[in-house]
Write a protein that holds these residues in place. Sequence first.
Motif, PDB file in Angstrom:
ATOM      1  N   PRO A   1       0.932  -1.351   0.259  1.00 40.51           N
ATOM      2  CA  PRO A   1       0.212   0.163   0.221  1.00 40.51           C
ATOM      3  C   PRO A   1       1.325   1.011   0.161  1.00 40.51           C
ATOM      4  O   PRO A   1       0.404   2.434  -0.898  1.00 40.51           O
ATOM      5  CB  PRO A   1      -1.170  -0.068   1.223  1.00 40.51           C
ATOM      6  CG  PRO A   1      -0.458  -1.332   1.286  1.00 40.51           C
ATOM      7  CD  PRO A   1       0.097  -1.975   1.061  1.00 40.51           C
ATOM      8  N   SER A   2       1.804   1.193   0.761  1.00 43.01           N
ATOM      9  CA  SER A   2       2.783   2.372   0.657  1.00 43.01           C
ATOM     10  C   SER A   2       3.405   3.064  -0.348  1.00 43.01           C
ATOM     11  O   SER A   2       3.285   3.781  -0.920  1.00 43.01           O
ATOM     12  CB  SER A   2       4.539   2.342   1.772  1.00 43.01           C
ATOM     13  OG  SER A   2       3.860   2.045   2.897  1.00 43.01           O
ATOM     14  N   LEU A   3       3.686   1.740  -1.611  1.00 43.67           N
ATOM     15  CA  LEU A   3       3.869   1.692  -2.962  1.00 43.67           C
ATOM     16  C   LEU A   3       3.383   2.255  -3.966  1.00 43.67           C
ATOM     17  O   LEU A   3       3.596   3.237  -4.580  1.00 43.67           O
ATOM     18  CB  LEU A   3       5.459   0.355  -2.678  1.00 43.67           C
ATOM     19  CG  LEU A   3       6.021   0.542  -2.306  1.00 43.67           C
ATOM     20  CD1 LEU A   3       7.087  -1.284  -3.244  1.00 43.67           C
ATOM     21  CD2 LEU A   3       7.440   1.157  -3.013  1.00 43.67           C
TER      22      LEU A   3
ATOM     23  N   ARG B   1      -6.538  -5.097   4.633  1.00 42.29           N
ATOM     24  CA  ARG B   1      -6.970  -4.859   5.609  1.00 42.29           C
ATOM     25  C   ARG B   1      -7.325  -6.631   5.951  1.00 42.29           C
ATOM     26  O   ARG B   1      -7.506  -7.409   5.076  1.00 42.29           O
ATOM     27  CB  ARG B   1      -8.596  -4.516   5.482  1.00 42.29           C
ATOM     28  CG  ARG B   1      -8.433  -3.137   5.608  1.00 42.29           C
ATOM     29  CD  ARG B   1      -9.967  -2.886   5.178  1.00 42.29           C
ATOM     30  NE  ARG B   1     -10.512  -2.803   3.505  1.00 42.29           N
ATOM     31  CZ  ARG B   1      -9.840  -2.439   2.329  1.00 42.29           C
ATOM     32  NH1 ARG B   1      -9.620  -0.377   3.100  1.00 42.29           N
ATOM     33  NH2 ARG B   1     -10.327  -2.264   1.440  1.00 42.29           N
ATOM     34  N   PRO B   2      -6.902  -6.781   6.890  1.00 42.58           N
ATOM     35  CA  PRO B   2      -6.328  -8.428   7.826  1.00 42.58           C
ATOM     36  C   PRO B   2      -8.573  -8.534   7.170  1.00 42.58           C
ATOM     37  O   PRO B   2      -8.668  -8.741   8.856  1.00 42.58           O
ATOM     38  CB  PRO B   2      -6.184  -8.012   9.169  1.00 42.58           C
ATOM     39  CG  PRO B   2      -6.123  -6.112   9.401  1.00 42.58           C
ATOM     40  CD  PRO B   2      -6.283  -5.616   8.988  1.00 42.58           C
TER      41      PRO B   2
ATOM     42  N   GLN C   1     -13.168 -11.920  -1.233  1.00 40.56           N
ATOM     43  CA  GLN C   1     -13.924 -11.430  -3.140  1.00 40.56           C
ATOM     44  C   GLN C   1     -12.582 -10.821  -3.243  1.00 40.56           C
ATOM     45  O   GLN C   1     -12.542 -11.023  -4.838  1.00 40.56           O
ATOM     46  CB  GLN C   1     -13.883 -10.370  -2.197  1.00 40.56           C
ATOM     47  CG  GLN C   1     -15.713 -11.125  -1.459  1.00 40.56           C
ATOM     48  CD  GLN C   1     -16.951  -9.965  -0.569  1.00 40.56           C
ATOM     49  OE1 GLN C   1     -16.129  -8.817  -0.361  1.00 40.56           O
ATOM     50  NE2 GLN C   1     -17.656 -10.186   0.223  1.00 40.56           N
ATOM     51  N   TRP C   2     -11.642 -10.076  -3.323  1.00 44.74           N
ATOM     52  CA  TRP C   2     -10.404  -9.795  -3.710  1.00 44.74           C
ATOM     53  C   TRP C   2      -9.462 -11.075  -4.848  1.00 44.74           C
ATOM     54  O   TRP C   2      -9.585 -10.247  -6.082  1.00 44.74           O
ATOM     55  CB  TRP C   2      -9.462  -9.251  -3.346  1.00 44.74           C
ATOM     56  CG  TRP C   2     -10.164  -7.362  -2.679  1.00 44.74           C
ATOM     57  CD1 TRP C   2     -11.211  -7.300  -2.515  1.00 44.74           C
ATOM     58  CD2 TRP C   2      -8.934  -6.020  -2.525  1.00 44.74           C
ATOM     59  NE1 TRP C   2     -11.387  -5.595  -2.107  1.00 44.74           N
ATOM     60  CE2 TRP C   2      -9.845  -5.048  -2.227  1.00 44.74           C
ATOM     61  CE3 TRP C   2      -7.492  -6.016  -3.494  1.00 44.74           C
ATOM     62  CZ2 TRP C   2      -9.485  -3.819  -2.224  1.00 44.74           C
ATOM     63  CZ3 TRP C   2      -7.036  -4.938  -2.587  1.00 44.74           C
ATOM     64  CH2 TRP C   2      -8.275  -3.377  -2.549  1.00 44.74           C
TER      65      TRP C   2
ATOM     66  N   LEU D   1       0.690 -10.584   2.860  1.00 44.43           N
ATOM     67  CA  LEU D   1       0.295 -10.164   4.274  1.00 44.43           C
ATOM     68  C   LEU D   1       1.317  -9.742   5.586  1.00 44.43           C
ATOM     69  O   LEU D   1       2.220 -10.132   6.115  1.00 44.43           O
ATOM     70  CB  LEU D   1      -0.491 -11.609   4.833  1.00 44.43           C
ATOM     71  CG  LEU D   1      -1.850 -11.902   3.376  1.00 44.43           C
ATOM     72  CD1 LEU D   1      -2.390 -13.249   3.949  1.00 44.43           C
ATOM     73  CD2 LEU D   1      -2.438 -11.471   3.367  1.00 44.43           C
ATOM     74  N   PRO D   2       1.475  -9.301   6.035  1.00 43.38           N
ATOM     75  CA  PRO D   2       2.276  -8.999   7.071  1.00 43.38           C
ATOM     76  C   PRO D   2       1.878 -10.219   7.896  1.00 43.38           C
ATOM     77  O   PRO D   2       1.227 -11.060   8.664  1.00 43.38           O
ATOM     78  CB  PRO D   2       1.605  -7.478   7.908  1.00 43.38           C
ATOM     79  CG  PRO D   2       0.280  -6.966   7.049  1.00 43.38           C
ATOM     80  CD  PRO D   2      -0.139  -7.968   5.779  1.00 43.38           C
TER      81      PRO D   2
END
Length: 225
Positions: free
Chosen positions: A29-31, A65-66, A73-74, A93-94
């Motif tokens: 997400p940051s990139l 998101r977790p 779905q994604w 995933l983190p």
Amino acid sequence: MKLFLDSALPASWALPASCPPVQGVTTNPSLVLQAGLSVTLSTYTGLLQAVADAGLPELMLQLPRPDATEALQWLDVLGAKAADVGVTLTIKLPCHTDWLPCIRAMQSRDQAILLTGLSNPVQLLWAQAHQAQYVAPYIGRLVADGRDVWPLMQACVALQNEGPALLAASIKSPDVLARLIACGAAAATLPPSSLVEWAGDALTEAAMAQFEKDVASSQSKPALS
């Protein structure tokens, strides 16, 4: 060692001939934000298409998101798109228990996962127990925190035959990349700018200049008969 480009900006993926071949792209997400994009399913499907258009075989995408329901779905959309364009998809995933429902959701679909942000050996064993295909420690962040990263890198490499493969991230110098190659890391991810910068070296340029100078000087010497 496989190399991945750490970027969500397709324009930066075109590399000069001096660079080694890359396996694919990783992003988070940051990139995505840095690239001026929104972290949406539409953006991610667009990145899959861009990777295919660039002729690269793999893309690693981090979910936002977790939320296991949303994750599935994604995955339905992303998996179908990846299959359509012929790109191997890995879901990032983190490495944290908050994401365990998503980890289980991905595994219920036999989807390869990478656990990112891994920072210590207990987390490595946790990632192995949850059958992650890759782990990604942020080496630069660990060094900035004052840690000796090499015992952890060696532990990651030691588990590669029976557990997750090491994809090293946040590499700040070519010396660190050299040590990762030497210790047997499976993969590394670099910003395109770093790969381009490190593809050349002042010592190589100096040697070439000396060779050219000596060739020119030799022209005044007699030929060997």
